[in-house]
Design an enzyme around this catalytic site. Sequence first.
Site, PDB file in Angstrom:
ATOM      1  N   ASP A 193       4.205  -4.357  -7.476  1.00 25.56           N
ATOM      2  CA  ASP A 193       3.579  -3.144  -6.953  1.00 25.56           C
ATOM      3  C   ASP A 193       4.193  -1.884  -7.530  1.00 25.56           C
ATOM      4  O   ASP A 193       3.723  -0.776  -7.257  1.00 25.56           O
ATOM      5  CB  ASP A 193       3.654  -3.112  -5.421  1.00 25.56           C
ATOM      6  CG  ASP A 193       5.076  -3.189  -4.905  1.00 25.56           C
ATOM      7  OD1 ASP A 193       5.714  -4.244  -5.082  1.00 25.56           O
ATOM      8  OD2 ASP A 193       5.561  -2.198  -4.327  1.00 25.56           O
ATOM      9  N   ASN A 194       5.226  -2.026  -8.341  1.00 26.19           N
ATOM     10  CA  ASN A 194       5.846  -0.891  -9.022  1.00 26.19           C
ATOM     11  C   ASN A 194       5.584  -0.920 -10.517  1.00 26.19           C
ATOM     12  O   ASN A 194       6.317  -0.306 -11.295  1.00 26.19           O
ATOM     13  CB  ASN A 194       7.356  -0.872  -8.783  1.00 26.19           C
ATOM     14  CG  ASN A 194       7.709  -0.561  -7.345  1.00 26.19           C
ATOM     15  OD1 ASN A 194       6.921   0.029  -6.615  1.00 26.19           O
ATOM     16  ND2 ASN A 194       8.901  -0.956  -6.924  1.00 26.19           N
TER      17      ASN A 194
ATOM     18  N   ASP B   6       7.446   4.913  -9.908  1.00 23.64           N
ATOM     19  CA  ASP B   6       8.281   4.636  -8.730  1.00 23.64           C
ATOM     20  C   ASP B   6       9.776   4.682  -9.049  1.00 23.64           C
ATOM     21  O   ASP B   6      10.413   3.651  -9.263  1.00 23.64           O
ATOM     22  CB  ASP B   6       7.907   3.301  -8.095  1.00 23.64           C
ATOM     23  CG  ASP B   6       6.648   3.433  -7.247  1.00 23.64           C
ATOM     24  OD1 ASP B   6       6.146   4.559  -7.123  1.00 23.64           O
ATOM     25  OD2 ASP B   6       6.166   2.425  -6.723  1.00 23.64           O
TER      26      ASP B   6
ATOM     27  N   ASP C 218       8.673   5.281   8.374  1.00 28.34           N
ATOM     28  CA  ASP C 218       8.317   6.594   8.896  1.00 28.34           C
ATOM     29  C   ASP C 218       7.446   7.391   7.933  1.00 28.34           C
ATOM     30  O   ASP C 218       6.986   8.483   8.260  1.00 28.34           O
ATOM     31  CB  ASP C 218       9.570   7.402   9.255  1.00 28.34           C
ATOM     32  CG  ASP C 218      10.522   7.583   8.071  1.00 28.34           C
ATOM     33  OD1 ASP C 218      10.085   7.441   6.906  1.00 28.34           O
ATOM     34  OD2 ASP C 218      11.703   7.877   8.315  1.00 28.34           O
ATOM     35  N   GLY C 219       7.220   6.861   6.734  1.00 27.66           N
ATOM     36  CA  GLY C 219       6.363   7.545   5.783  1.00 27.66           C
ATOM     37  C   GLY C 219       6.977   8.761   5.131  1.00 27.66           C
ATOM     38  O   GLY C 219       6.309   9.500   4.409  1.00 27.66           O
TER      39      GLY C 219
ATOM     40  N   GLY D 283       2.630   3.566   1.526  1.00 20.35           N
ATOM     41  CA  GLY D 283       3.244   3.715   2.833  1.00 20.35           C
ATOM     42  C   GLY D 283       3.709   5.115   3.143  1.00 20.35           C
ATOM     43  O   GLY D 283       3.950   5.451   4.313  1.00 20.35           O
TER      44      GLY D 283
ATOM     45  N   GLY E 205       0.813  -1.207   0.000  1.00 21.98           N
ATOM     46  CA  GLY E 205       0.000   0.000   0.000  1.00 21.98           C
ATOM     47  C   GLY E 205       0.844   1.255   0.000  1.00 21.98           C
ATOM     48  O   GLY E 205       2.075   1.216   0.029  1.00 21.98           O
TER      49      GLY E 205
ATOM     50  N   ARG F 295      -1.706   0.124  -9.729  1.00 25.31           N
ATOM     51  CA  ARG F 295      -0.625  -0.788 -10.064  1.00 25.31           C
ATOM     52  C   ARG F 295      -1.151  -2.219 -10.220  1.00 25.31           C
ATOM     53  O   ARG F 295      -2.260  -2.527  -9.806  1.00 25.31           O
ATOM     54  CB  ARG F 295       0.436  -0.770  -8.946  1.00 25.31           C
ATOM     55  CG  ARG F 295       0.956   0.626  -8.630  1.00 25.31           C
ATOM     56  CD  ARG F 295       0.940   0.892  -7.127  1.00 25.31           C
ATOM     57  NE  ARG F 295       1.306   2.268  -6.811  1.00 25.31           N
ATOM     58  CZ  ARG F 295       2.551   2.705  -6.748  1.00 25.31           C
ATOM     59  NH1 ARG F 295       3.543   1.864  -6.943  1.00 25.31           N
ATOM     60  NH2 ARG F 295       2.808   3.958  -6.488  1.00 25.31           N
TER      61      ARG F 295
ATOM     62  N   ARG G  55       3.591  14.123  -7.288  1.00 23.73           N
ATOM     63  CA  ARG G  55       3.603  13.313  -8.498  1.00 23.73           C
ATOM     64  C   ARG G  55       2.277  13.459  -9.238  1.00 23.73           C
ATOM     65  O   ARG G  55       1.231  13.692  -8.620  1.00 23.73           O
ATOM     66  CB  ARG G  55       3.850  11.847  -8.152  1.00 23.73           C
ATOM     67  CG  ARG G  55       5.082  11.640  -7.300  1.00 23.73           C
ATOM     68  CD  ARG G  55       5.559  10.213  -7.317  1.00 23.73           C
ATOM     69  NE  ARG G  55       4.680   9.303  -6.603  1.00 23.73           N
ATOM     70  CZ  ARG G  55       4.997   8.021  -6.363  1.00 23.73           C
ATOM     71  NH1 ARG G  55       6.135   7.528  -6.822  1.00 23.73           N
ATOM     72  NH2 ARG G  55       4.169   7.238  -5.696  1.00 23.73           N
TER      73      ARG G  55
END
Length: 496
Positions: free
Chosen positions: A264-265, A274, A133-134, A101, A99, A191, A184
């Site tokens: 996922d990319n 990504d 930590d995002g 993140g 997800g 994805r 972005r």
Amino acid sequence: MDSLADAPPRLFDLGVGWKHSFAALGPAFFTDLVAAPLPSPYLVGVNPRLAADLRLPTDLLQSEDGVSALTGSLPIAGTRPLASVYSGHQFGVWAGQLGDGRALLLGEVESATGPQELQFKGTGRTPYSRMGDGRAVLRSSIREFLGSEAMHGLRIPTTRALSVTGSDAPVRREEIETAAVVVRVAPSFIRFGHFEHFASREQYGELRTLADYVIDRFYPECRATERFGGNAYAAFLEQVSERTAALLARWQAVGFCHGVMNTDNMSILGLTIDYGPFQFLDAFDPNHICNHSDESGRYAYNRQPNVAYWNLFCLGQALLPLIGDEQLTLAALESYKTIFPSELEACMRGKLGLPDAHEDDRVLVERVLQLLAKDRVDYTIFWRRLSHAVATGDPEPVRDQFLDREGFDAWWRDHSARLPAERGATALGMLRTNPKFVLRNHLGELAIRRAKVKDFGGVADLLKVVHAPFDEHPALEDLAGFPPDWASHIEISCSS
């Protein structure tokens, strides 16, 4: 009198209308969140071309409030920040739920090219951060800002970048770095992993909802197709396969290494997405691994086309409950095997200045790539010099790059025999195909070093040349030279 606590929150108005079609899918697909503010944000770079396409005034983005808004520190009126959930295979291994993140989708706005989603990257923890930590750091954020715009300048399908902002807030990676946020832009950030997520959980209702949304919004022709007996989901898989094949052909032709081609990319729209440990080749090495974290070499340059097919196979498995037939699913993937080589051959013919297809072209391409690999010739400079050599008839500046002069001479004679009589027009076409500038690792590194001391001139110079990589830019000639020796020691990893 109302107290200050009752006052509405201050919002930043970009002056555009926002829509939220992804949010309409329902709460199973995302979590609503608010960006975590960063102290004292500053502007590292803004993309005036993209701002104009989005009908956003650049001066407003560069204002104090604009910079705070682009950092997530000042809420933007009309947006609905959310983090989407997806799963995926990472380095060939099922990783389960992943997800956004550290990303937040704001919504979509109209642009000159249709609706575009805007997304923050680096605005703090989400439910999908998996102990992270995002945050994003200045180093990787500058690379993504410039990398995505470099690919756009090369006419390769990609997500875009509107801005990058920074803050002196510390972020711990291998060492203490400072925080940054990239805004972005893409028609969609969906994805392969979004589909894998719901298929793996046997949430077939949500899987169908997602597929219907993507088909109706981006692949409407699949509804009317007679392919696969009118099966829209098989037709959708085939279309994604063909877009991905065309994308990979362009990556290989320009010498682009993605570095972390996890499912996922992979964009469901066939976009480059990504920008982590990516790299444009310096010396041509088919086995080059740009990602220092890729210990097995899974994502080496020459393995990218096969990995893309493997990822498409995973997507096919996820869509199988909707397609309903295993053989039909495999048939929908089959065109990748023909589209990729045909698209790559077309790209390479353009680089060579060959106006039409010939049965010996593949051999001509393979021979020159073998020569480039044998002598580790600089990939970008070779093609640019070849373009000029066709114009002048003098191959010496190209020949000087090779140790195997006899091998090059034999290849040059055969190549010259395939060129049309009108060399001027041919060379001009080659110069519009073979870039003078690519975003080399060392150029990004130098710009990052300057940015760390609040000098953003290097970022601005690189943005200028990557937006027009086929032009000469005589004032920035140094950005087109051979890489220094230390460039080969730069290590780019998944840490960002």
